[in-house]
Design a protein around this motif. Sequence first.
Motif, PDB file in Angstrom:
ATOM      1  N   PRO A   1       0.805  -1.233   0.000  1.00  0.00           N
ATOM      2  CA  PRO A   1       0.000   0.000   0.000  1.00  0.00           C
ATOM      3  C   PRO A   1       0.832   1.273   0.000  1.00  0.00           C
ATOM      4  N   TYR A   2       2.121   1.149   0.271  1.00  0.00           N
ATOM      5  CA  TYR A   2       3.033   2.300   0.267  1.00  0.00           C
ATOM      6  C   TYR A   2       3.487   2.663  -1.148  1.00  0.00           C
ATOM      7  N   SER A   3       3.206   1.811  -2.105  1.00  0.00           N
ATOM      8  CA  SER A   3       3.650   2.030  -3.477  1.00  0.00           C
ATOM      9  C   SER A   3       2.625   2.843  -4.271  1.00  0.00           C
ATOM     10  N   ASN A   4       3.105   3.557  -5.283  1.00  0.00           N
ATOM     11  CA  ASN A   4       2.220   4.240  -6.222  1.00  0.00           C
ATOM     12  C   ASN A   4       2.011   3.428  -7.497  1.00  0.00           C
ATOM     13  N   MET A   5       2.503   2.169  -7.501  1.00  0.00           N
ATOM     14  CA  MET A   5       2.441   1.346  -8.701  1.00  0.00           C
ATOM     15  C   MET A   5       1.854  -0.026  -8.390  1.00  0.00           C
ATOM     16  N   VAL A   6       1.484  -0.720  -9.477  1.00  0.00           N
ATOM     17  CA  VAL A   6       1.113  -2.133  -9.454  1.00  0.00           C
ATOM     18  C   VAL A   6       1.966  -2.821 -10.504  1.00  0.00           C
ATOM     19  N   ASN A   7       2.405  -4.055 -10.205  1.00  0.00           N
ATOM     20  CA  ASN A   7       3.208  -4.810 -11.162  1.00  0.00           C
ATOM     21  C   ASN A   7       2.756  -6.266 -11.142  1.00  0.00           C
ATOM     22  N   GLY A   8       2.532  -6.813 -12.326  1.00  0.00           N
ATOM     23  CA  GLY A   8       2.130  -8.212 -12.424  1.00  0.00           C
ATOM     24  C   GLY A   8       2.301  -8.729 -13.837  1.00  0.00           C
ATOM     25  N   GLU A   9       1.873  -9.961 -14.061  1.00  0.00           N
ATOM     26  CA  GLU A   9       2.001 -10.601 -15.364  1.00  0.00           C
ATOM     27  C   GLU A   9       0.728 -11.384 -15.669  1.00  0.00           C
ATOM     28  N   VAL A  10       0.425 -11.518 -16.951  1.00  0.00           N
ATOM     29  CA  VAL A  10      -0.681 -12.357 -17.407  1.00  0.00           C
ATOM     30  C   VAL A  10      -0.148 -13.353 -18.417  1.00  0.00           C
TER      31      VAL A  10
ATOM     32  N   MET B   1       0.391 -16.122 -24.906  1.00  0.00           N
ATOM     33  CA  MET B   1       0.924 -14.756 -24.884  1.00  0.00           C
ATOM     34  C   MET B   1       1.213 -14.319 -23.455  1.00  0.00           C
ATOM     35  N   TYR B   2       2.377 -13.731 -23.273  1.00  0.00           N
ATOM     36  CA  TYR B   2       2.779 -13.147 -21.984  1.00  0.00           C
ATOM     37  C   TYR B   2       2.639 -11.644 -22.073  1.00  0.00           C
ATOM     38  N   TYR B   3       2.154 -11.025 -20.983  1.00  0.00           N
ATOM     39  CA  TYR B   3       2.355  -9.582 -20.872  1.00  0.00           C
ATOM     40  C   TYR B   3       2.513  -9.169 -19.414  1.00  0.00           C
ATOM     41  N   CYS B   4       3.424  -8.217 -19.228  1.00  0.00           N
ATOM     42  CA  CYS B   4       3.588  -7.567 -17.931  1.00  0.00           C
ATOM     43  C   CYS B   4       2.572  -6.435 -17.874  1.00  0.00           C
ATOM     44  N   TRP B   5       1.810  -6.366 -16.777  1.00  0.00           N
ATOM     45  CA  TRP B   5       0.824  -5.288 -16.619  1.00  0.00           C
ATOM     46  C   TRP B   5       1.237  -4.388 -15.459  1.00  0.00           C
ATOM     47  N   MET B   6       1.195  -3.099 -15.731  1.00  0.00           N
ATOM     48  CA  MET B   6       1.682  -2.103 -14.777  1.00  0.00           C
ATOM     49  C   MET B   6       0.678  -0.966 -14.675  1.00  0.00           C
ATOM     50  N   ILE B   7       0.200  -0.706 -13.475  1.00  0.00           N
ATOM     51  CA  ILE B   7      -0.802   0.336 -13.239  1.00  0.00           C
ATOM     52  C   ILE B   7      -0.197   1.408 -12.338  1.00  0.00           C
ATOM     53  N   ARG B   8      -0.578   2.659 -12.594  1.00  0.00           N
ATOM     54  CA  ARG B   8      -0.168   3.774 -11.737  1.00  0.00           C
ATOM     55  C   ARG B   8      -1.380   4.226 -10.915  1.00  0.00           C
ATOM     56  N   HIS B   9      -1.274   4.089  -9.575  1.00  0.00           N
ATOM     57  CA  HIS B   9      -2.332   4.613  -8.717  1.00  0.00           C
ATOM     58  C   HIS B   9      -2.473   6.116  -8.939  1.00  0.00           C
ATOM     59  N   LEU B  10      -3.685   6.620  -8.788  1.00  0.00           N
ATOM     60  CA  LEU B  10      -3.919   8.057  -8.834  1.00  0.00           C
ATOM     61  C   LEU B  10      -3.906   8.623  -7.417  1.00  0.00           C
TER      62      LEU B  10
END
Length: 261
Positions: A158-167, A234-243
Amino acid sequence: VKGGHKMSELFSCPEFDSQGIKVLSRAGNADNDMMMNITVYRMKAGEERRFAGSGEETAVLLVLGDITFSWNGQKETGHRSSFIEEGPYCLHVCKDTQISVKANEDSEVLVQSTKNDREFQPVFYTPSDCRDDIFGNGVWDNKMKRTVRTVFDYQNAPYSNMVNGEVINHQGGWSSYTPHHHPQPEVYYYRYERPEGFGACFIGEEVFKIRDGSCAAIKGGKTHPQVTAPAFPMYYCWMIRHLPGNPWTDRVVDPRYAWIQ
């Protein structure tokens, strides 16, 4: 048009430059600001790179290869021979923390960073630390079954401003499905183990052909389902930026397709 592929602010097929650097996203981009700096590096065996985000938290993800991570007097090694079959190694640090990565064999790493004034202890994630979920199992002939790996999100960081994962989008099927959106910007980085692999990315009402190394930059509020061709997982890294004041915690399903669930 570059290399026969349409380029847009939403979707691109960037190539590595002569230094082995591929830029996916730059914070402040006037055309489509994802609020994150995201770069992929190809490294030769024996090569070393250093990263230190001034005022930025940074995550370094091993996409493929064998890398030794060094930070704050600590060292850890990650080995990954398949991004489809094996989970990720990722080092996540707060602002102004220097990271060194050394390639023990030819490797590929992805570096994601964004502004964050909070200080937190570095976390080195291994495949066993990451959450694996199977979504869409047993419905609609398994055409929307996919594997979602979460490295870190608001739940465990919760201290991060990002999300990181893979599908892992299973061959011949769909992911990021049922069509959904969220106000936070998101970036996808796609890889195929076979270079002739292909699929399609739907961003809002626009459609783009996915190939190995493609990148989608998804504006807040845009739906973004994906599909891959039969025989090509198919692989993809998914990255979200919290607002600010509005972290990403869930998906908003397009009401036209809510019945699918």
